[in-house]
Design a protein around this motif. Structure first.
Motif, PDB file in Angstrom:
ATOM      1  N   SER A 178     -10.140  -9.813  -9.347  1.00 30.00           N
ATOM      2  CA  SER A 178      -8.925  -9.009  -9.493  1.00 30.00           C
ATOM      3  C   SER A 178      -8.339  -9.155 -10.891  1.00 30.00           C
ATOM      4  CB  SER A 178      -7.893  -9.421  -8.438  1.00 30.00           C
ATOM      5  OG  SER A 178      -8.389  -9.206  -7.141  1.00 30.00           O
ATOM      6  N   THR A 191      -2.523  -5.149  -6.585  1.00 31.20           N
ATOM      7  CA  THR A 191      -3.805  -5.708  -6.140  1.00 31.20           C
ATOM      8  C   THR A 191      -3.941  -7.153  -6.584  1.00 31.20           C
ATOM      9  OG1 THR A 191      -4.850  -3.527  -6.245  1.00 31.20           O
ATOM     10  CG2 THR A 191      -6.310  -5.442  -6.307  1.00 31.20           C
ATOM     11  N   ASP A 381     -10.786  -0.197  -3.481  1.00 30.79           N
ATOM     12  CA  ASP A 381      -9.670  -1.079  -3.790  1.00 30.79           C
ATOM     13  C   ASP A 381      -9.888  -2.411  -3.088  1.00 30.79           C
ATOM     14  OD1 ASP A 381      -9.153  -0.588  -1.169  1.00 30.79           O
ATOM     15  OD2 ASP A 381      -7.289   0.527  -1.477  1.00 30.79           O
TER      16      ASP A 381
END
Length: 421
Positions: A178, A191, A381
């Protein structure tokens, strides 16, 4: 880039985790140090069992049972049924006719064995000796059961702790991905926040699993007094014995109790019927003041008889105790049989669960690897990766716990049929 709101943001636990993001991730990464036990390659189950036996609070009962058997056997070897008693008497007519009459008597009174009483006392001593031996066998089985449970609990907490560490590593890997994607502008800050929240949750679970492991190790220390634990995991094979036999240590001990109580019923009848008494003594007497003393020796025997109702009433408590011992034996035998059937059923169902759990774990591992790769290249995602990670983590932990449950059930089966590891 403004991705749509993730459903994870609506979860209260994750919201709380995000609130903690003001703290650096490394704050919870440094776990508190606990006095975890060191492992030893030379320490095995036998050493742990002997240490637990030595510290068993019921161990003094072994000596008490042996002392009772020795005392009963010594008593049955005596010639007399009770302690001898010395008797003495003196008579004169000084306060009556005052003719100078005087009589003195002294002797020993002894209780003799009734017919069969000494034999029954010998039988009781033999039964006490058998009960002493069977108690030692039962204590060994009882201690083995406690050690089995403790070692399985150690293994369970070890597995849960290791899985928690692995889960933390997976979450940190997801966070690294991430951060890389966020730095390149491929994902939004939300995120990144979700990834950091997952790390915090994983660190909290690791703390909880470590606390469970410390508790299990403390129980192990209390049980054994050892400051080392075996490095090898404890496991055993399923016993070939498939039923509760008369050689079961607990049933053997209870059967000896039944036979001891039955002998005590006969002894209660002997004791309440009364023992024959033998008196041997010497007498010196004179009829008047001018007469010479007369010395004589005498023997007297007293034999009680009759009183059947009295004997039956007084020995009823012993009969009740014998019946209660028989009932206790039958109830225990039935409970062991029922427990054996339950364990057999659980073993079969757990074995089938293992087969399904192995396939589920493999499937979820592949799903997690695919989701992680897709997230790392920006195809999806974070939500699919998080879901795949959670599913894989849960299936992996559940499979290993099912394996441990199967091993625990094997130990429970062996314990139920009375087999030591």
């Amino acid at each position: 880039m403004s991705p749509s709101r993730s459903p994870l943001l609506s979860r209260p636990a994750l919201v709380i985790s995000m609130a903690l993001l003001l703290l650096p991730v490394g704050v919870l990464a440094e776990l508190p140090e606990h006095a975890l036990l060191k492992s030893s390659d030379t320490l095995d189950y036998g050493s742990v069992f002997l240490a637990a036996m030595a510290r068993n609070p019921e161990q003094p009962l072994s000596k008490a049972y042996r002392d009772r058997a020795d005392a009963q056997q010594r008593f049955a070897g005596d010639w007399l049924a009770n302690r001898p008693r010395a008797t003495a008497s003196y008579w004169d007519d000084q306060q009556a006719d005052n003719q100078g009459m005087r009589e003195m008597e002294a002797g020993i009174e002894m209780d003799l064995w009734r017919w069969g009483q000494r034999r029954d006392n010998t039988s009781l001593g033999d039964q006490y000796q058998q009960a002493s031996d069977s108690w030692q066998d039962y204590l060994a089985l009882k201690t083995a059961g406690i050690v089995r449970q403790n070692l399985h609990e150690l293994r369970r907490t070890d597995t849960a702790y290791a899985q928690a560490r692995q889960a933390l590593d997976d979450c940190r890997e997801l966070l690294r991905i991430s951060e890389t994607l966020y730095n390149t502008g491929s994902v939004a800050k939300s995120t990144l926040m979700q990834s950091r929240g997952l790390v915090l949750e994983a660190e909290q679970r690791l703390l909880e699993r470590e606390a469970e492991l410390v508790d299990a190790q403390r129980n192990y220390q209390v049980l054994t007094g050892l400051h080392l634990r075996p490095s090898s995991t404890f496991s055993e094979d399923l016993s070939e014995q498939q039923e509760i036999g008369p050689e079961h240590p607990l049933l053997g001990f209870l059967q000896d109790q039944v036979e001891s109580q039955q002998v005590q019923v006969r002894l209660a009848r002997h004791d309440n019927a009364g023992n024959p008494t033998l008196f041997m003594g010497m007498r010196r007497e004179r009829g008047s003041s001018g007469a010479e003393d007369i010395d004589s020796l005498g023997i007297a025997i007293t034999v009680p008889f009759g009183g059947g109702n009295y004997i039956s009433a007084k020995s009823s408590a012993a009969r009740l105790a014998a019946t209660e011992a028989e009932v206790r034996f039958m109830q225990t035998q039935r409970q062991l049989q029922q427990q054996l059937h339950e364990v057999e059923h659980q073993l079969e169902s757990t074995r089938r669960s293992l087969e399904l759990g192995r396939e589920r774990q493999d499937l979820h591992r592949q799903h997690w690897q695919m989701a992680k790769k897709a997230f790392s290249v920006g195809e999806t995602d974070i939500l699919p990766a998080v879901q795949a990670l959670q599913q894989y983590r849960e299936s992996r932990l559940q499979y290993q716990l099912t394996e441990l449950a199967y091993q625990r059930l094997i130990s429970e089966f062996n314990q139920t049929v009375g087999v030591l590891p």
